[in-house]
Design an enzyme around this catalytic site. Structure first.
Site, mmCIF file in Angstrom:
data_model
loop_
_atom_site.group_PDB
_atom_site.id
_atom_site.type_symbol
_atom_site.label_atom_id
_atom_site.label_comp_id
_atom_site.label_asym_id
_atom_site.label_seq_id
_atom_site.Cartn_x
_atom_site.Cartn_y
_atom_site.Cartn_z
ATOM 1 N N TYR A 1 -1.732 -1.267 10.019
ATOM 2 C CA TYR A 1 -1.890 -1.641 8.614
ATOM 3 C C TYR A 1 -0.666 -1.213 7.804
ATOM 4 O O TYR A 1 -0.091 -2.008 7.049
ATOM 5 C CB TYR A 1 -3.152 -0.981 8.066
ATOM 6 C CG TYR A 1 -3.416 -1.235 6.607
ATOM 7 C CD1 TYR A 1 -3.991 -2.419 6.181
ATOM 8 C CD2 TYR A 1 -3.103 -0.275 5.649
ATOM 9 C CE1 TYR A 1 -4.251 -2.654 4.833
ATOM 10 C CE2 TYR A 1 -3.350 -0.492 4.303
ATOM 11 C CZ TYR A 1 -3.923 -1.677 3.902
ATOM 12 O OH TYR A 1 -4.170 -1.893 2.565
ATOM 13 N N SER B 1 0.838 -1.200 0.000
ATOM 14 C CA SER B 1 0.000 0.000 0.000
ATOM 15 C C SER B 1 0.871 1.247 0.000
ATOM 16 O O SER B 1 1.998 1.224 0.511
ATOM 17 C CB SER B 1 -0.901 0.004 1.239
ATOM 18 O OG SER B 1 -1.526 1.259 1.431
#
Length: 243
Positions: free
Chosen positions: A147, A134
């Protein structure tokens, strides 16, 4: 020039493919003539896709699921590791349970499925692994430290694995899709001003990531240890179209 991908006879395992980008990819693999096997904690609804209920954080369950795929289909040509959880919590408020669970699914889950699948690719001297990371792994994001940390670790893991299996003609690459409008994105950003996101960053749809994924899975992607990253692509396109 129109380019199409032929997956006839090929088997692709997709983790976290019951919805979002994984579901769009599974449908595309089937549409290209291949077999899509989705590992997830829930079943999906894409016609022609094989669903296996498995929690990727459970190493024994992953090994059993992969053995089942090989028994049924005789091979695994592609692996797309996309299963992830995305809790929202400030660093100082993150509980031990939130932190541990995020790393177990997002990081450990990728390691376990690679340990189960890649040996079959090494034996066949062919195969492609695609790992989802990401943009948050580089930029960080408020309330998403767990995350972002898991995704940053995945980049290093994928590059190391790529170096280890390159001699066996197995490719390992990374994709960072950017902001994509999926069920997970919406649930992780309840109350967010999505129109502001669209205007400033650009929000894509799950189908927008399918092409790059099919490319990385195919022999056309003669590369390994690389990363495809989408950063503000839609914002630039909109600006270009308006000019």
């Amino acid at each position: 020039m129109k380019v199409s991908f032929d997956a006839t006879g090929e088997v692709v395992v997709i983790t976290g493919g019951a919805q979002g980008i994984g579901a769009a990819l599974a449908a595309a693999v089937v549409g290209c003539g291949g077999t899509a096997v989705v590992f997830d904690v829930v079943s999906g609804a894409v016609v022609g896709v094989e669903y296996v209920l498995v929690d990727v954080s459970d190493r024994a369950a992953v090994l059993k699921a992969v053995d089942g795929v090989v028994e049924r289909h005789g091979r695994i040509d592609g692996l797309v590791a996309g299963a992830a959880v995305q809790p929202r919590s400030a660093v100082l408020d993150t509980t031990a349970e939130q932190w541990t669970r995020t790393l177990q699914v997002n990081l450990d889950g990728v390691v376990w499925v690679c340990q189960a699948v890649v040996p079959h690719m090494v034996s066949a001297r062919s195969g492609s692994v695609v790992v989802f990371t990401s943009g948050m792994a580089v930029t960080g994001f408020p309330g998403a430290a767990a995350y972002a940390s898991s995704k940053a670790a995945l980049g290093a893991f994928a590059r190391s694995l790529a170096a280890e299996v390159a001699e066996h003609r197995v490719r390992v690459n990374v994709i960072a899709p950017g902001v994509i409008d999926t069920e997970q994105f919406r649930s992780a950003n309840i109350g967010a001003d999505l129109e502001h996101w669209r205007d400033t960053t650009g929000i894509g749809d799950a189908e927008d990531v399918v092409g790059p994924l099919l490319f990385l899975l195919s022999d056309a992607a003669a590369m390994t240890g690389s990363q495809l990253t989408r950063e503000r692509v839609f914002a630039r396109l909109e600006t270009f179209e308006e000019s």
